[in-house]
Design an enzyme around this catalytic site. Structure first.
Site, short mmCIF file in Angstrom:
data_model
loop_
_atom_site.label_atom_id
_atom_site.label_comp_id
_atom_site.label_asym_id
_atom_site.label_seq_id
_atom_site.Cartn_x
_atom_site.Cartn_y
_atom_site.Cartn_z
N HIS A 12 0.83 -1.20 0.00
CA HIS A 12 0.00 0.00 0.00
C HIS A 12 0.87 1.26 0.00
CE1 HIS A 12 -3.65 2.34 1.20
NE2 HIS A 12 -2.73 3.12 1.75
N GLU A 13 1.78 1.33 0.97
CA GLU A 13 2.61 2.54 1.07
C GLU A 13 3.54 2.66 -0.14
OE1 GLU A 13 1.65 4.67 3.09
OE2 GLU A 13 0.46 3.41 4.43
N HIS A 40 1.74 4.42 -2.85
CA HIS A 40 1.83 5.88 -2.67
C HIS A 40 3.20 6.39 -3.13
CE1 HIS A 40 -1.88 6.78 -0.56
NE2 HIS A 40 -1.65 5.91 0.40
N GLU A 81 -4.63 7.76 -3.02
CA GLU A 81 -5.08 6.49 -2.47
C GLU A 81 -5.40 5.49 -3.60
OE1 GLU A 81 -4.81 6.11 0.68
OE2 GLU A 81 -5.95 4.30 1.15
#
Lengths: 502, 502
Positions: B262-263, B266, B292
């Site tokens: 997820h990170e 980003h 997101e």
């Protein structure tokens, strides 16, 4: 209504805040920042350095300095006004743009230095170094000086220091050092230092470092320890956030061990400065020489002493059973106190260390009086190394590229290391007088009373006294190299079983 | 002579530099700073936040905005002027002192929140939360709004977002979510998610995280990965210094694994923004919803897909042989795609995740229209959790204290997470159309073409287009929840062997 003094302190604390943010930008660059972050970091550091300078030299500061006054007996206010004025006077004629340019150049220079050092190629660092010398010459001219530009630079780190006086001191120090070194080199007894070059796994060295820092009194809730190429100590958030770094060598125990004790010595000073005066001169260290006295006191007077290891030896051997099972405490004590010419300053013994400093002091002075140009630095370094220590660096990495300082533009800094050695010996000799039980306490693993003595005698005063005044106040004597030479002569007479001098 | 536009960009870049320094102060607080550093950090953050604001709303900026213009066809300049004006208009009526106070309060609140969370005691965090809500109400009033104060806050994260419109969207999303959830809960087939709760030693999870980040295309020379309580991604030095954090749970593989993906999603956006426009709107992300979409696309559309694990399964099993030797790739795929009500948002499945968002959106809206007071938050949270998900948190730690956002004063942020889920599905569906071979490529371990598509379609544009315009430009459709529901319905029909709907 706040008084003019209170308003002045608001300005001073803001300047301190900018400086602390600058320290974080630097610490992060040394320990965390990925390589491609360097361009943005240079701009960020320049921005913050410029703001700190602008705020310090503002018309508001000037007006407040003219009006602010301390009540009778309020030594804290008197100190803060006096030292703020000193800082203002030093900074006011330096253009903020120059400050910004130096900050940006030095961030990039640090990067260039690290790369040049890795490939041992001075030529890659030479352009940055040339720029920084030229910029710092401008700074010296703006600040002004009586005798030589180098004085203006030294004064930043050791207020009032004069190159000519330091040179005289160093002549004497060199002569006494060389004489004692000669006696040691002629000694027939030779301790075995090779035990320090055995296998010392880095993970367990880290455990040792943490243990040493805690034993000395470092508060890990108010600081942290990391790894960097060049060990240092920095203060990010007053006495509540003080960070040290260390480097480890799997085949040289002293590097991590004494490096940690050294930086922890610095950190204990910072953690011991009065929190209520944070970011003002009363909450700041006296001078870099005094700062170094704290690191060297713990590293050498405590950490290379018999008493300390009579407590810590057992734990050390348990941590490195393979390396140390056949070693006696006495062998270890002698090993960590061997003396001999070596190439790298931060790993030099207590005695020859000052010769490394004298070399750098002389070279910097020559850079700033124009008699040494950048291209000639490697050869001048190597020649001088050979003359002082009898050895010649095989490459620039172990020669003129070994220190980070020039890439920071920190010319005038090195002499404070030798001053620190001398101060440390004076202070420790006095601590032994004031605390008759000190040796037994250290041998029992209790360092708290020594730390408390340092806090009471030195740390709590911030910049209330000048370095020379504080030494005299604590020891009853002016600055002197005598305790340093007396201590080392006694130590090496023991370690090398030197014959008494006639 | 620089043009007005160039001068304006100098100001904008300086504001960006301050913001980046502020990010470093925050990142350091989360990952490095010792506990006693918090007081000084609060002052430092306030100082930097104040300067960023002051510079942005200065008369100089106003004058340059009035005079600056973009040449015909120079979309970069047009974008930068438009978005700088937007930022100026938002900020200009907010007093700098308020900005400083919020920065300082939130640094201290973050500390209070972490402690309150550890001891699961909402009362310890309530005073800080009350302060931040009151301060943010003032901000909303200064910025101004048409319908409700919460709109002014949402607009910071998702330009143009209106609470009433979002509420309508969320009603629909909730209905469709609950319907699909009902079908899943009635399914007789149940995948075994317990395999993810076996022993996964943290050291090897770190190896896995690094491998996943590299497989996705994260450039470790332009970033780093650390551990923090609350995972996040932050940009310290433009595309050259992007940092992610993760947290690991030895008994829950998904936390570290999907947290990292997820990170990293980003971070890939940040590393992919055009470097030549760093610290200007053209070098910045469209909106947090769009941000997101990048993280969720990699985490869920790639990372929870069959193709990805057909390549990475072997390596995963070799890393955790004890935990996974009796697990088939299909078991694993089903395990990472199980659905069920759970207490903690960041560990929720793809479907129920949005219900967690709806809860927070409704609660924040109520805080800002005055219908929910601070003291009532825990019970309101628990009641709403029970109504939406059928479970009640046993304590505040797993209830209203789980998220860091309120301690940052980041009200109006959560909705962007749900928007990101919807955008992600739209984008991935389009990527599958544009890159017919995509599934095979991912299955072969090649993610570069997907990343290149994202760079080309999204990252390179910075803020040139609004979120809605960019979605339509890339997919040919306005924002829609259809691809999201279609994808999940297909996935869960497979995983849970759902009967077809009539």
């Amino acid at each position: 209504m706040p008084t003019d003094y209170e308003k002045l302190m608001d300005v001073v604390r803001e300047v301190g805040r900018f400086r602390a943010i600058g320290e974080l930008l630097d610490w992060d660059q040394e320990t965390q920042m990925p390589p491609k972050g360097v361009t943005a970091r240079a701009d960020q550091s320049a921005l913050i350095a410029g703001l700190a300078h602008q705020r310090l030299v503002s018309d508001e500061t000037r007006a407040l300095l003219e009006r602010a006054s301390a009540d009778d007996g309020d030594f804290a206010a008197a100190t803060n006004i006096r030292e703020t004025r000193r800082a203002f006077d030093r900074a006011v004629n330096v253009p903020t743009n120059l400050v910004r340019t130096i900050a940006k150049t030095s961030i990039l220079a640090k990067d260039a230095w690290a790369k040049a050092r890795d490939s041992s190629a001075f030529a890659e660092f030479a352009p940055s170094l040339g720029q920084l010398i030229a910029l710092k010459k401008q700074v010296a001219d703006h600040i002004g000086f009586k005798t030589e530009p180098y004085d203006a630079l030294m004064d930043e780190y050791e207020p009032g220091a004069q190159a000519a006086e330091i040179a005289t001191l160093f002549d004497d120090l060199q002569a006494q050092t060389v004489a004692l070194l000669g006696r040691i080199q002629n000694a027939t007894h030779r301790p075995d230092a090779s035990i320090l070059a055995r296998d010392f796994p880095v993970g367990r060295q880290e455990t040792l470092s943490r243990r040493m820092a805690e034993a000395m009194g470092f508060d890990f809730d108010a600081g942290r320890a990391d790894v960097s190429t060049h060990p240092f100590c920095t203060t990010i958030g007053g006495s509540g956030d003080v960070r040290i770094t260390t480097r480890y060598d799997e085949h040289f125990l002293s590097s991590g061990l004494f490096g940690t004790m050294h930086e922890t010595g610095h950190a204990l000073y910072e953690q011991g400065l009065p929190a209520e005066h944070a970011f003002t001169p009363m909450g700041d260290a006296v001078s870099l020489g005094f700062h170094e006295s704290q690191s060297r006191l713990w590293e050498n007077l405590v950490g290379r002493g018999r008493a300390f290891w009579s407590h810590h030896w057992q734990g050390l051997r348990e941590l490195f059973p393979e390396a140390l099972s056949d070693v006696s405490p006495d062998d270890f004590y002698r090993a960590i106190n061997t003396v001999g010419p070596s190439l790298v300053r931060v790993e030099a013994d207590e005695l020859t260390y000052n010769l490394h400093i004298i070399l750098r002091f002389e070279m910097e002075r020559a850079m700033f009086d124009g008699s040494l140009c950048v291209a000639d630095i490697p050869e001048a370094w190597n020649d001088r190394m050979e003359a002082l220590l009898g050895i010649r660096p095989p490459n620039d990495r172990e020669g003129c590229l070994q220190d980070i300082h020039w890439s920071l533009g920190a010319f005038g800094y090195f002499a404070t290391y030798a001053l620190g050695n001398l101060f440390a010996a004076q202070l420790f000799t006095q601590a032994e007088k004031d605390l008759p039980d000190l040796d037994n306490q250290i041998a029992a693993g209790h360092n708290a009373e020594l730390l408390s003595w340092l806090r009471r005698k030195i740390h709590c005063h911030g910049q209330r006294f000048s370095a020379n005044d504080l030494i005299e106040r604590v020891t009853g004597e002016p600055p002197s190299m005598k305790p340093f030479m007396v201590n080392l002569t006694a130590k090496y007479t023991d370690v090398y079983q030197l014959a008494p001098t006639p």
